[in-house]
Design a protein around this motif. Structure first.
Motif, PDB file in Angstrom:
ATOM      1  N   SER A 161       0.837  -1.209   0.000  1.00  0.00           N
ATOM      2  CA  SER A 161       0.000   0.000   0.000  1.00  0.00           C
ATOM      3  C   SER A 161       0.866   1.250   0.000  1.00  0.00           C
ATOM      4  O   SER A 161       0.632   2.161  -0.787  1.00  0.00           O
ATOM      5  CB  SER A 161      -0.951   0.012   1.199  1.00  0.00           C
ATOM      6  OG  SER A 161      -2.033  -0.855   0.964  1.00  0.00           O
ATOM      7  N   ASP A 162       1.834   1.328   0.898  1.00  0.00           N
ATOM      8  CA  ASP A 162       2.719   2.494   0.958  1.00  0.00           C
ATOM      9  C   ASP A 162       4.039   2.102   1.592  1.00  0.00           C
ATOM     10  O   ASP A 162       4.082   1.198   2.428  1.00  0.00           O
ATOM     11  CB  ASP A 162       2.097   3.611   1.822  1.00  0.00           C
ATOM     12  CG  ASP A 162       1.017   4.412   1.104  1.00  0.00           C
ATOM     13  OD1 ASP A 162       1.291   4.888  -0.021  1.00  0.00           O
ATOM     14  OD2 ASP A 162      -0.082   4.548   1.656  1.00  0.00           O
ATOM     15  N   ARG A 172      -1.309  -4.777   2.315  1.00  0.00           N
ATOM     16  CA  ARG A 172      -2.726  -5.125   2.431  1.00  0.00           C
ATOM     17  C   ARG A 172      -2.992  -6.496   1.814  1.00  0.00           C
ATOM     18  O   ARG A 172      -2.326  -6.918   0.863  1.00  0.00           O
ATOM     19  CB  ARG A 172      -3.603  -4.064   1.763  1.00  0.00           C
ATOM     20  CG  ARG A 172      -3.527  -4.036   0.244  1.00  0.00           C
ATOM     21  CD  ARG A 172      -4.397  -2.930  -0.345  1.00  0.00           C
ATOM     22  NE  ARG A 172      -4.334  -2.911  -1.810  1.00  0.00           N
ATOM     23  CZ  ARG A 172      -3.339  -2.381  -2.514  1.00  0.00           C
ATOM     24  NH1 ARG A 172      -2.328  -1.822  -1.898  1.00  0.00           N
ATOM     25  NH2 ARG A 172      -3.353  -2.428  -3.834  1.00  0.00           N
ATOM     26  N   HIS A 177      -6.229  -0.629   4.012  1.00  0.00           N
ATOM     27  CA  HIS A 177      -4.903  -0.123   3.640  1.00  0.00           C
ATOM     28  C   HIS A 177      -3.765  -1.010   4.135  1.00  0.00           C
ATOM     29  O   HIS A 177      -2.807  -1.268   3.416  1.00  0.00           O
ATOM     30  CB  HIS A 177      -4.734   1.298   4.192  1.00  0.00           C
ATOM     31  CG  HIS A 177      -3.401   1.922   3.925  1.00  0.00           C
ATOM     32  ND1 HIS A 177      -2.303   1.683   4.716  1.00  0.00           N
ATOM     33  CD2 HIS A 177      -2.988   2.757   2.943  1.00  0.00           C
ATOM     34  CE1 HIS A 177      -1.268   2.377   4.240  1.00  0.00           C
ATOM     35  NE2 HIS A 177      -1.662   3.031   3.162  1.00  0.00           N
ATOM     36  N   HIS A 178      -3.838  -1.453   5.377  1.00  0.00           N
ATOM     37  CA  HIS A 178      -2.807  -2.400   5.835  1.00  0.00           C
ATOM     38  C   HIS A 178      -3.347  -3.397   6.846  1.00  0.00           C
ATOM     39  O   HIS A 178      -4.170  -3.068   7.695  1.00  0.00           O
ATOM     40  CB  HIS A 178      -1.555  -1.702   6.385  1.00  0.00           C
ATOM     41  CG  HIS A 178      -1.784  -0.719   7.481  1.00  0.00           C
ATOM     42  ND1 HIS A 178      -2.203   0.577   7.253  1.00  0.00           N
ATOM     43  CD2 HIS A 178      -1.619  -0.808   8.828  1.00  0.00           C
ATOM     44  CE1 HIS A 178      -2.287   1.220   8.412  1.00  0.00           C
ATOM     45  NE2 HIS A 178      -1.942   0.396   9.391  1.00  0.00           N
ATOM     46  N   GLY A 227      -2.119   5.760   5.499  1.00  0.00           N
ATOM     47  CA  GLY A 227      -3.314   5.007   5.914  1.00  0.00           C
ATOM     48  C   GLY A 227      -4.458   5.890   6.386  1.00  0.00           C
ATOM     49  O   GLY A 227      -5.604   5.470   6.393  1.00  0.00           O
ATOM     50  N   ASP A 249      -7.875   4.094   5.429  1.00  0.00           N
ATOM     51  CA  ASP A 249      -8.069   4.093   3.970  1.00  0.00           C
ATOM     52  C   ASP A 249      -8.428   2.702   3.467  1.00  0.00           C
ATOM     53  O   ASP A 249      -7.951   1.688   4.001  1.00  0.00           O
ATOM     54  CB  ASP A 249      -6.771   4.525   3.265  1.00  0.00           C
ATOM     55  CG  ASP A 249      -6.573   6.030   3.282  1.00  0.00           C
ATOM     56  OD1 ASP A 249      -7.545   6.764   3.540  1.00  0.00           O
ATOM     57  OD2 ASP A 249      -5.429   6.459   3.021  1.00  0.00           O
ATOM     58  N   ARG A 250      -9.229   2.682   2.396  1.00  0.00           N
ATOM     59  CA  ARG A 250      -9.598   1.407   1.775  1.00  0.00           C
ATOM     60  C   ARG A 250      -9.503   1.528   0.256  1.00  0.00           C
ATOM     61  O   ARG A 250      -9.904   2.546  -0.310  1.00  0.00           O
ATOM     62  CB  ARG A 250     -11.045   1.029   2.128  1.00  0.00           C
ATOM     63  CG  ARG A 250     -11.248   0.568   3.558  1.00  0.00           C
ATOM     64  CD  ARG A 250     -12.721   0.436   3.880  1.00  0.00           C
ATOM     65  NE  ARG A 250     -13.409  -0.551   3.051  1.00  0.00           N
ATOM     66  CZ  ARG A 250     -13.483  -1.854   3.320  1.00  0.00           C
ATOM     67  NH1 ARG A 250     -12.895  -2.340   4.403  1.00  0.00           N
ATOM     68  NH2 ARG A 250     -14.130  -2.673   2.514  1.00  0.00           N
ATOM     69  N   PHE A 259      -7.206   4.722  -3.223  1.00  0.00           N
ATOM     70  CA  PHE A 259      -7.955   4.683  -1.972  1.00  0.00           C
ATOM     71  C   PHE A 259      -9.194   5.566  -2.112  1.00  0.00           C
ATOM     72  O   PHE A 259      -9.143   6.607  -2.770  1.00  0.00           O
ATOM     73  CB  PHE A 259      -7.069   5.147  -0.809  1.00  0.00           C
ATOM     74  CG  PHE A 259      -5.859   4.271  -0.629  1.00  0.00           C
ATOM     75  CD1 PHE A 259      -5.982   3.002  -0.062  1.00  0.00           C
ATOM     76  CD2 PHE A 259      -4.597   4.680  -1.051  1.00  0.00           C
ATOM     77  CE1 PHE A 259      -4.879   2.174   0.090  1.00  0.00           C
ATOM     78  CE2 PHE A 259      -3.488   3.843  -0.903  1.00  0.00           C
ATOM     79  CZ  PHE A 259      -3.635   2.590  -0.339  1.00  0.00           C
ATOM     80  N   PRO A 272      -1.229   4.182  -3.828  1.00  0.00           N
ATOM     81  CA  PRO A 272      -0.022   3.674  -3.165  1.00  0.00           C
ATOM     82  C   PRO A 272       1.220   4.405  -3.666  1.00  0.00           C
ATOM     83  O   PRO A 272       1.325   4.695  -4.867  1.00  0.00           O
ATOM     84  CB  PRO A 272       0.001   2.195  -3.573  1.00  0.00           C
ATOM     85  CG  PRO A 272      -1.440   1.856  -3.772  1.00  0.00           C
ATOM     86  CD  PRO A 272      -2.043   3.086  -4.397  1.00  0.00           C
TER      87      PRO A 272
END
Ligand SMILES: [Fe+2]
Length: 295
Positions: A161-162, A172, A177-178, A227, A249-250, A259, A272
């Motif tokens: 994700s990041d 994720r 997000h995670h 996130g 975040d989703r 997201f 991301p």
């Protein structure tokens, strides 16, 4: 590739089983569904257990369990894991409600439990304590973050994700997000376990409740940059950091790849990326964690 789809539960060793059961039931608000002499199973909703506690000399996170899609081919998943030179064990009836499970170790020695099916349980949300919506994510300090990140992506099918620079990664396995985050460190250990709350109001109620019960916050409330979740951290009686969060975040559609838009995003769309090591990546609201927070 066969991907795990969600985290199901986390297993902890604890030197004081009764004290930790008391925390998870009276403070966090999970339900004690099964108790053995040296183990306790704690639930919130769909799973028979979201947290398992086992009596041992030292407090640590020992296992994480992940669920695949119900039609996933577990034999093919076993081959997928073995193709990375990892030894896999197949287990029958290893835990209540789970008839079949594969187990193997990640790069830092945490046991991965992967299962496809479980017997349904009609577990209701608890009625005392904080009562989270679910177990959200588990964060670890790891000695080789790139190697650990590659393991979760290549073996279990996680997506990145990041990153924060090259030392902190958020992974994720679902729209969230995670579910796993990993920070490069001198030694490997769990950093925190995180439970999702309903919203900001629930988080405020939880912080007030923690205060009345003698659990001071160690960081927060705030809103993370990466996130974008609202957060508040405290320590449980074993000294482990527990995060309560909301509004994470989703990514609702992997093909769209961004997201869901939120007013607090700086990027439009928020995709991301690699974040610079900047205070706003940790807390948009500006207050930094205590110096020893990431140790
Ligand atoms: Fe977290």
């Amino acid at each position: 590739m066969i991907r795990v789809r969600r985290i199901a539960h986390a297993d902890f060793d604890t030197p004081d089983l009764e004290r930790q059961v008391d925390y998870y039931t009276e403070i966090l608000g999970l339900t004690l569904v099964a108790k053995e002499k040296d183990a306790a199973y704690l639930a919130n909703t769909n799973d028979h257990h979201s947290v398992v506690l086992r009596r041992a000399s030292e407090a640590r996170c020992v296992r994480l369990a992940f669920q695949t899609a119900p039609d996933a081919d577990l034999a093919a998943f076993k081959k997928q894991v073995e193709s990375h030179g990892i030894k896999v064990e197949s287990k029958k009836d290893p835990e209540p409600t789970i008839p079949e499970m594969l187990t193997f170790e990640d790069t830092k020695g945490t046991i991965m439990e992967v299962f496809r099916e479980r017997e349904p349980v009609a577990q209701r949300f608890g009625e005392k304590g904080i009562v989270p919506l679910k177990l959200g994510h588990v964060a670890f300090n790891v000695v080789d973050v790139k190697k650990a990140s590659d393991f979760y992506c290549d073996v279990l099918g996680f997506r990145v994700s990041d990153w924060m620079a090259d030392f902190f990664v958020f992974l994720r396995c679902s729209p969230d997000h995670h579910t796993i985050n990993l920070v490069d460190s001198k030694r490997s250990k769990m950093h925190h376990i995180a439970f999702e709350l309903r919203n900001w109001g629930h988080l405020q109620t939880a912080c007030d409740f923690l205060a009345t019960k003698g659990y001071p916050l160690i960081w927060g409330p705030g809103r993370h940059g990466i996130g974008h979740n609202l957060f508040a951290y405290h320590r449980n009686p074993d000294g482990q950091i527990v995060e309560l969060f909301a509004e994470l975040d989703r990514i609702n559609d992997e093909d769209l790849g961004y997201f869901e838009p939120r007013p607090w995003h700086k990027d439009r769309p928020q995709k991301p990326k690699v974040w610079a090591k900047d205070p706003s990546a940790s807390n948009i609201w500006g207050i930094m964690p205590p110096a020893d927070f990431l140790d």
